[in-house]
Motif scaffolding. Structure first.
Motif, PDB file in Angstrom:
ATOM      1  N   MET A   1       7.911 -12.380  -2.419  1.00  0.00           N
ATOM      2  CA  MET A   1       8.489 -11.235  -3.100  1.00  0.00           C
ATOM      3  C   MET A   1       7.443 -10.127  -3.153  1.00  0.00           C
ATOM      4  N   THR A   2       7.860  -8.905  -2.829  1.00  0.00           N
ATOM      5  CA  THR A   2       6.918  -7.794  -2.841  1.00  0.00           C
ATOM      6  C   THR A   2       6.787  -7.242  -4.252  1.00  0.00           C
ATOM      7  N   ILE A   3       5.710  -6.524  -4.459  1.00  0.00           N
ATOM      8  CA  ILE A   3       5.466  -5.923  -5.776  1.00  0.00           C
ATOM      9  C   ILE A   3       6.576  -4.938  -6.123  1.00  0.00           C
ATOM     10  N   GLU A   4       7.075  -4.200  -5.116  1.00  0.00           N
ATOM     11  CA  GLU A   4       8.132  -3.232  -5.381  1.00  0.00           C
ATOM     12  C   GLU A   4       9.371  -3.914  -5.981  1.00  0.00           C
ATOM     13  N   GLN A   5       9.696  -5.102  -5.499  1.00  0.00           N
ATOM     14  CA  GLN A   5      10.871  -5.805  -5.999  1.00  0.00           C
ATOM     15  C   GLN A   5      10.652  -6.339  -7.412  1.00  0.00           C
ATOM     16  N   VAL A   6       9.436  -6.729  -7.738  1.00  0.00           N
ATOM     17  CA  VAL A   6       9.151  -7.229  -9.085  1.00  0.00           C
ATOM     18  C   VAL A   6       9.450  -6.152 -10.123  1.00  0.00           C
ATOM     19  N   ASN A   7       9.124  -4.904  -9.797  1.00  0.00           N
ATOM     20  CA  ASN A   7       9.314  -3.802 -10.735  1.00  0.00           C
ATOM     21  C   ASN A   7      10.635  -3.063 -10.537  1.00  0.00           C
ATOM     22  N   ASN A   8      11.468  -3.526  -9.636  1.00  0.00           N
ATOM     23  CA  ASN A   8      12.737  -2.875  -9.356  1.00  0.00           C
ATOM     24  C   ASN A   8      13.797  -3.404 -10.313  1.00  0.00           C
ATOM     25  N   PRO A   9      14.301  -2.558 -11.229  1.00  0.00           N
ATOM     26  CA  PRO A   9      15.309  -3.037 -12.188  1.00  0.00           C
ATOM     27  C   PRO A   9      16.638  -3.409 -11.537  1.00  0.00           C
ATOM     28  N   LEU A  10      16.842  -3.013 -10.288  1.00  0.00           N
ATOM     29  CA  LEU A  10      18.089  -3.347  -9.591  1.00  0.00           C
ATOM     30  C   LEU A  10      17.949  -4.571  -8.699  1.00  0.00           C
ATOM     31  N   HIS A  11      16.770  -5.180  -8.668  1.00  0.00           N
ATOM     32  CA  HIS A  11      16.569  -6.350  -7.818  1.00  0.00           C
ATOM     33  C   HIS A  11      17.532  -7.468  -8.222  1.00  0.00           C
ATOM     34  N   GLY A  12      18.322  -7.937  -7.264  1.00  0.00           N
ATOM     35  CA  GLY A  12      19.272  -9.010  -7.521  1.00  0.00           C
ATOM     36  C   GLY A  12      20.602  -8.551  -8.097  1.00  0.00           C
ATOM     37  N   VAL A  13      20.770  -7.246  -8.303  1.00  0.00           N
ATOM     38  CA  VAL A  13      22.017  -6.708  -8.849  1.00  0.00           C
ATOM     39  C   VAL A  13      22.786  -6.065  -7.697  1.00  0.00           C
ATOM     40  N   THR A  14      23.999  -6.538  -7.458  1.00  0.00           N
ATOM     41  CA  THR A  14      24.790  -5.976  -6.363  1.00  0.00           C
ATOM     42  C   THR A  14      25.373  -4.629  -6.763  1.00  0.00           C
ATOM     43  N   LEU A  15      25.710  -3.836  -5.746  1.00  0.00           N
ATOM     44  CA  LEU A  15      26.346  -2.550  -5.999  1.00  0.00           C
ATOM     45  C   LEU A  15      27.691  -2.745  -6.704  1.00  0.00           C
ATOM     46  N   ALA A  16      28.390  -3.810  -6.369  1.00  0.00           N
ATOM     47  CA  ALA A  16      29.668  -4.100  -7.038  1.00  0.00           C
ATOM     48  C   ALA A  16      29.450  -4.344  -8.534  1.00  0.00           C
ATOM     49  N   THR A  17      28.394  -5.037  -8.881  1.00  0.00           N
ATOM     50  CA  THR A  17      28.076  -5.274 -10.294  1.00  0.00           C
ATOM     51  C   THR A  17      27.727  -3.970 -10.988  1.00  0.00           C
ATOM     52  N   VAL A  18      26.954  -3.125 -10.316  1.00  0.00           N
ATOM     53  CA  VAL A  18      26.572  -1.830 -10.881  1.00  0.00           C
ATOM     54  C   VAL A  18      27.826  -1.020 -11.215  1.00  0.00           C
ATOM     55  N   VAL A  19      28.723  -0.885 -10.245  1.00  0.00           N
ATOM     56  CA  VAL A  19      29.938  -0.080 -10.457  1.00  0.00           C
ATOM     57  C   VAL A  19      30.816  -0.712 -11.529  1.00  0.00           C
ATOM     58  N   THR A  20      31.011  -2.014 -11.480  1.00  0.00           N
ATOM     59  CA  THR A  20      31.865  -2.696 -12.452  1.00  0.00           C
ATOM     60  C   THR A  20      31.337  -2.530 -13.874  1.00  0.00           C
ATOM     61  N   ARG A  21      30.049  -2.727 -14.073  1.00  0.00           N
ATOM     62  CA  ARG A  21      29.471  -2.592 -15.424  1.00  0.00           C
ATOM     63  C   ARG A  21      29.562  -1.163 -15.925  1.00  0.00           C
ATOM     64  N   LEU A  22      29.333  -0.186 -15.043  1.00  0.00           N
ATOM     65  CA  LEU A  22      29.443   1.213 -15.462  1.00  0.00           C
ATOM     66  C   LEU A  22      30.874   1.562 -15.849  1.00  0.00           C
ATOM     67  N   VAL A  23      31.844   1.063 -15.083  1.00  0.00           N
ATOM     68  CA  VAL A  23      33.257   1.323 -15.417  1.00  0.00           C
ATOM     69  C   VAL A  23      33.618   0.654 -16.740  1.00  0.00           C
ATOM     70  N   GLU A  24      33.140  -0.562 -16.965  1.00  0.00           N
ATOM     71  CA  GLU A  24      33.401  -1.243 -18.240  1.00  0.00           C
ATOM     72  C   GLU A  24      32.785  -0.475 -19.405  1.00  0.00           C
ATOM     73  N   HIS A  25      31.637   0.124 -19.173  1.00  0.00           N
ATOM     74  CA  HIS A  25      30.922   0.830 -20.241  1.00  0.00           C
ATOM     75  C   HIS A  25      31.485   2.233 -20.494  1.00  0.00           C
ATOM     76  N   TYR A  26      31.693   3.008 -19.430  1.00  0.00           N
ATOM     77  CA  TYR A  26      32.104   4.416 -19.561  1.00  0.00           C
ATOM     78  C   TYR A  26      33.575   4.663 -19.285  1.00  0.00           C
ATOM     79  N   GLY A  27      34.217   3.773 -18.524  1.00  0.00           N
ATOM     80  CA  GLY A  27      35.571   4.044 -18.031  1.00  0.00           C
ATOM     81  C   GLY A  27      35.475   4.972 -16.830  1.00  0.00           C
ATOM     82  N   TRP A  28      36.559   5.064 -16.071  1.00  0.00           N
ATOM     83  CA  TRP A  28      36.541   5.925 -14.884  1.00  0.00           C
ATOM     84  C   TRP A  28      36.345   7.380 -15.255  1.00  0.00           C
ATOM     85  N   ASP A  29      37.005   7.845 -16.328  1.00  0.00           N
ATOM     86  CA  ASP A  29      36.873   9.244 -16.730  1.00  0.00           C
ATOM     87  C   ASP A  29      35.437   9.563 -17.137  1.00  0.00           C
ATOM     88  N   GLY A  30      34.834   8.693 -17.911  1.00  0.00           N
ATOM     89  CA  GLY A  30      33.457   8.904 -18.338  1.00  0.00           C
ATOM     90  C   GLY A  30      32.494   8.878 -17.173  1.00  0.00           C
TER      91      GLY A  30
END
Length: 81
Positions: free
Chosen positions: A1-30
């Protein structure tokens, strides 16, 4: 594992998870208010958003930045709670 990945808060988080969590939190309008892209405004879906974000790096950068600022904040109560 590279140092960049250790400090990357998105390491291991899929784009689908990112979008889904944001929609759950803000809704599509938000989400559309925070990031001005049509895939969040017109007939939004996770599938159509992923297709757009995988092709459009500037929009993906904004979505990932919003995810980090929304979910990576330390607790205001600290770890002593």
């Amino acid at each position: 594992m590279t140092i960049e990945q250790v400090n990357n808060p998105l390491h291991g988080v899929t784009l689908a998870t990112v979008v889904t969590r944001l929609v759950e939190h803000y809704g599509w309008d938000g989400l559309a208010q925070r990031i001005d892209v049509n895939c969040f405004k017109t007939d939004p879906s996770v599938k159509s958003s992923l297709k757009f974000l995988r092709k459009t790096q500037w929009a993906r950068d904004k979505v990932e930045g919003l995810y980090i600022s929304t979910f990576s904040r330390p607790s205001p109560w600290g770890s002593a709670r």
